[in-house]
Write a protein that holds these residues in place. Structure first.
Motif, short mmCIF file in Angstrom:
data_model
loop_
_atom_site.label_atom_id
_atom_site.label_comp_id
_atom_site.label_asym_id
_atom_site.label_seq_id
_atom_site.Cartn_x
_atom_site.Cartn_y
_atom_site.Cartn_z
N LEU A 21 -17.03 67.48 -64.40
CA LEU A 21 -16.61 66.96 -65.70
C LEU A 21 -15.86 65.66 -65.47
O LEU A 21 -15.01 65.58 -64.57
CB LEU A 21 -15.68 67.99 -66.34
N VAL A 22 -16.17 64.66 -66.28
CA VAL A 22 -15.44 63.38 -66.21
C VAL A 22 -14.87 63.11 -67.59
O VAL A 22 -15.61 63.09 -68.58
CB VAL A 22 -16.35 62.22 -65.76
N SER B 157 -4.41 63.68 -67.94
CA SER B 157 -3.84 62.57 -67.17
C SER B 157 -4.51 62.52 -65.81
O SER B 157 -5.11 63.50 -65.35
CB SER B 157 -2.33 62.74 -67.02
N THR B 158 -4.41 61.37 -65.15
CA THR B 158 -5.11 61.18 -63.87
C THR B 158 -4.63 62.19 -62.81
O THR B 158 -5.40 62.58 -61.93
CB THR B 158 -4.93 59.75 -63.35
N ASN B 159 -3.36 62.62 -62.90
CA ASN B 159 -2.88 63.57 -61.90
C ASN B 159 -3.40 64.99 -62.13
O ASN B 159 -3.07 65.92 -61.38
CB ASN B 159 -1.35 63.57 -61.79
N GLN B 160 -4.21 65.17 -63.16
CA GLN B 160 -4.88 66.45 -63.37
C GLN B 160 -6.30 66.45 -62.83
O GLN B 160 -7.04 67.43 -62.99
CB GLN B 160 -4.87 66.81 -64.86
N THR B 161 -6.68 65.37 -62.17
CA THR B 161 -7.95 65.35 -61.44
C THR B 161 -7.87 66.37 -60.31
O THR B 161 -6.97 66.31 -59.47
CB THR B 161 -8.22 63.95 -60.86
N LEU C 137 -12.98 68.40 -62.00
CA LEU C 137 -12.61 67.53 -63.12
C LEU C 137 -12.08 66.20 -62.59
O LEU C 137 -11.20 66.19 -61.73
CB LEU C 137 -11.54 68.20 -63.98
N THR C 138 -12.63 65.13 -63.11
CA THR C 138 -12.12 63.79 -62.81
C THR C 138 -11.61 63.18 -64.10
O THR C 138 -12.33 63.16 -65.10
CB THR C 138 -13.22 62.90 -62.21
#
Lengths: 113, 111
Positions: B11-12, B82-86, B108-109
């Motif tokens: 997922l992106v 947020s990016t830190n949830q990649t 997830l990205t």
């Protein structure tokens, strides 16, 4: 400090070697001790479990638990390239939280042909 | 065979989007779990549920919520990604014993 500490690895061994994977823990309430195997791009799958102290053998795999030292090990005999994976130790207690496990960070093993 | 399925393998999403990750198990298990897995940090518990409509926080619930309206389905929600949830997100279920059954994971990205 984490409740469960696992030897970080990575580990690389030749085919046929004996592999030892280890975890230590601090919570005396843990009664179930599990080893999960996770292949690349897959979810973890239970490999073996032990209740309380002692040894358990399943084919080439032996799980050992030493509750007095709060130390558990997984031994793999005659390791094969198909054993290449990440191995996670996990532990849980009994009672209302029995379904919840605490996991180690995992050790990545590569067995070279 | 127990089967735990997750809605997406990859997922992106963009920063700020609301993200839904779905997990379904077919063995009538009482307990369901959401983890994230990151290199060097291992498997960390986000939320778990012992029964329909019941949920408890795990070790890292901040930025996440969950929903369990039916016994077989457990959803993880990122209210504002947020990016830190990649990360790799893993769902698991159990009957209350020692063994957890995991899904294949969703990578997830967040851009």
């Amino acid at each position: 400090q984490k409740e469960v500490e696992q030897d970080p690895g990575p580990l690389s061994v030749p085919e046929g070697a004996i592999v030892s994977l280890n975890c230590t823990y601090s919570n005396s309430a843990f009664q179930y001790f599990m080893w999960y195997r996770q292949y690349s791009r897959k979810g973890p799958e239970l490999l073996m479990y032990t209740y309380s102290s002692g040894n358990k053998e399943d084919g080439r795999f032996t799980a050992q638990v030493d509750k007095s030292s709060k130390y558990i090990s997984l031994f793999i005999r005659d390791s094969q390239p198909s054993d290449s994976a990440t191995y996670l130790c996990a532990m849980s207690g009994v009672g209302t939280n029995a379904g919840k496990s605490t996991f180690g960070d995992g050790t990545t093993l590569t067995v070279k042909p | 065979d127990v089967k735990v399925t997750q809605s997406s393998r990859y997922l992106v999403k963009r920063t700020g989007e609301k993200v839904f990750l779905e997990c379904v198990q077919d063995m009538d298990h009482e307990n369901m779990f959401w983890y994230r897995q990151d290199p060097g940090l291992g498997l960390r518990l986000i939320y778990f549920s012992y029964d329909v409509k019941m949920k408890e926080k795990g070790d890292i619930p901040e930025g996440y919520s969950v929903s369990r309206e039916k016994k077989e389905r457990f959803s993880l929600i990122l209210e504002s990604a947020s990016t830190n949830q990649t990360s790799m997100y893993l769902c698991a279920s159990s009957y209350g014993g020692y063994e957890q059954f995991f899904g294949p994971g969703t990578r997830l990205t967040v851009l």
